[in-house]
Design a protein around this motif. Structure first.
Motif, mmCIF file in Angstrom:
data_model
loop_
_atom_site.group_PDB
_atom_site.id
_atom_site.type_symbol
_atom_site.label_atom_id
_atom_site.label_comp_id
_atom_site.label_asym_id
_atom_site.label_seq_id
_atom_site.Cartn_x
_atom_site.Cartn_y
_atom_site.Cartn_z
ATOM 1 N N ASP A 21 12.084 -1.918 23.895
ATOM 2 C CA ASP A 21 11.819 -2.318 22.517
ATOM 3 C C ASP A 21 12.457 -3.677 22.220
ATOM 4 O OD1 ASP A 21 10.900 -2.187 19.945
ATOM 5 O OD2 ASP A 21 12.428 -0.801 19.234
ATOM 6 N N ARG A 74 16.762 3.506 25.245
ATOM 7 C CA ARG A 74 15.963 2.649 24.377
ATOM 8 C C ARG A 74 16.778 1.434 23.969
ATOM 9 N NH1 ARG A 74 11.772 4.122 19.685
ATOM 10 N NH2 ARG A 74 11.269 1.988 19.071
ATOM 11 N N GLY A 100 16.803 -2.367 21.627
ATOM 12 C CA GLY A 100 16.274 -2.867 20.372
ATOM 13 C C GLY A 100 16.905 -2.306 19.113
ATOM 14 N N GLU A 137 17.035 0.648 17.898
ATOM 15 C CA GLU A 137 16.319 1.739 17.233
ATOM 16 C C GLU A 137 16.722 3.046 17.896
ATOM 17 O OE1 GLU A 137 14.658 1.265 14.614
ATOM 18 O OE2 GLU A 137 14.031 -0.833 14.637
ATOM 19 N N SER A 144 9.868 7.930 19.817
ATOM 20 C CA SER A 144 8.552 7.291 19.661
ATOM 21 C C SER A 144 7.461 7.883 20.550
ATOM 22 C CB SER A 144 8.663 5.777 19.898
ATOM 23 O OG SER A 144 9.477 5.183 18.912
ATOM 24 N N TRP A 173 14.894 -6.131 24.389
ATOM 25 C CA TRP A 173 14.510 -5.942 25.786
ATOM 26 C C TRP A 173 14.483 -7.240 26.595
ATOM 27 C CZ3 TRP A 173 14.672 -2.675 29.480
ATOM 28 C CH2 TRP A 173 13.945 -2.898 30.649
#
Length: 287
Positions: A62, A228, A230, A232, A236, A255
């Motif tokens: 991300d 993950r 980014g 967040e 997802s 990323w």
């Protein structure tokens, strides 16, 4: 023609003579794969025993678009920088000895993005697969996702890479392209329903193992570590069946700024966690 051909017989052996020993058949030499290039800093992966490594690491990559926007660049430049980060992380996975690395490359929901960005992403994927940056590495490449919606030339390239690298036993790199977790589960349920309608499966006796056998990639192992980038903290719609007991790891960096050292840190953090998979802790803490 056969009647006119002179017949030659092998020379006779005296009684008791030993039978001739056929020459041993040499096994075909295994292809020689090169080692991934070292990190520019010279840093090496942490010395983690193979038994303590996760078998399967899945990554939600991300932050490509935000990375480009922060630099005043079009979003597709963020995806191009993200492709360089993919190569870097694959090199780190090989150095570390990981067996399975799965990357969330293009989701079923990504079709709703601006058409220009979608075309740029698919074009970049086509170029990356065609360039085949991992041709000399012990990497088995696979594609996981829906068939039929991708451009035909891209789908053909993905299938070609999967066929030609099938015999490689190092890292299995799965690229999830036009993939959605709910879509995968829905298609699996449909496959089970067809078996039940044909009388080949009792609906009242369907088990987890039956479901897993009907997944699009039934040999994909469960995810041990879901990472993950980014900043967040959500999954997802990524590998919901395989990630039921995954350890979650979220990092703030975007990323394109990721390199193999971030992967090594994520795996190191994983090794410090106690995985009970629903069982009682062997050393429960006092209340």
């Amino acid at each position: 023609a056969w009647s006119l051909t002179p017949l030659s017989l092998p020379p006779s052996r005296p009684p008791g003579a030993p039978q001739p020993v056929p020459a041993p058949v040499r096994p075909a030499a295994a292809p020689a794969f090169r080692r991934p290039p070292a990190h520019p800093s010279g840093e090496r992966p942490p010395a983690i025993p193979a038994a303590h490594l996760p078998t399967h690491v899945a990554v939600i990559m991300d932050g490509n678009g935000r990375w480009a926007q922060q630099r005043g660049l079009p979003r597709h430049e963020g995806h191009r920088a993200g492709a360089r980060a993919v190569r870097e992380v694959v090199h780190g996975a090989l150095e570390m000895g990981l067996r399975h690395l799965t990357l969330y490359t293009f989701s079923t929901e990504n079709w709703s993005r601006d058409r220009e960005e979608v075309d740029a992403i698919l074009g970049l994927l086509r170029d990356e697969v065609a360039d085949n940056h991992f041709r000399d590495l012990d990497v088995h490449m696979r594609w996981h996702g829906r068939a039929g919606r991708l451009p035909t030339d891209l789908a053909d390239l993905l299938q070609l890479r999967e066929r030609t690298t099938r015999g490689r036993t190092g890292l299995t790199l799965t690229m999830c392209i036009d993939y959605g977790g709910r879509d995968e589960i829905t298609r699996t349920a449909a496959a089970l329903a067809r078996r039940a309608r044909a009388g080949q499966l009792d609906p009242d006796r369907i088990t987890d193992e039956d479901f897993a056998r009907h997944l699009p990639h039934p040999d994909m192992p469960d995810v041990d570590l879901l990472w993950r980038t980014g900043n967040e903290q959500r999954t997802s719609n990524f590998l919901p069946w395989h990630s039921a007991y995954a350890e979650l790891h979220f990092t703030p960096g975007l990323w394109p700024d990721t390199d193999r050292r971030d992967l090594w840190q994520a795996v190191t953090a994983y090794t410090g966690r106690q995985r009970r998979l629903g069982a009682e802790s062997p050393n429960p803490l006092p209340l």
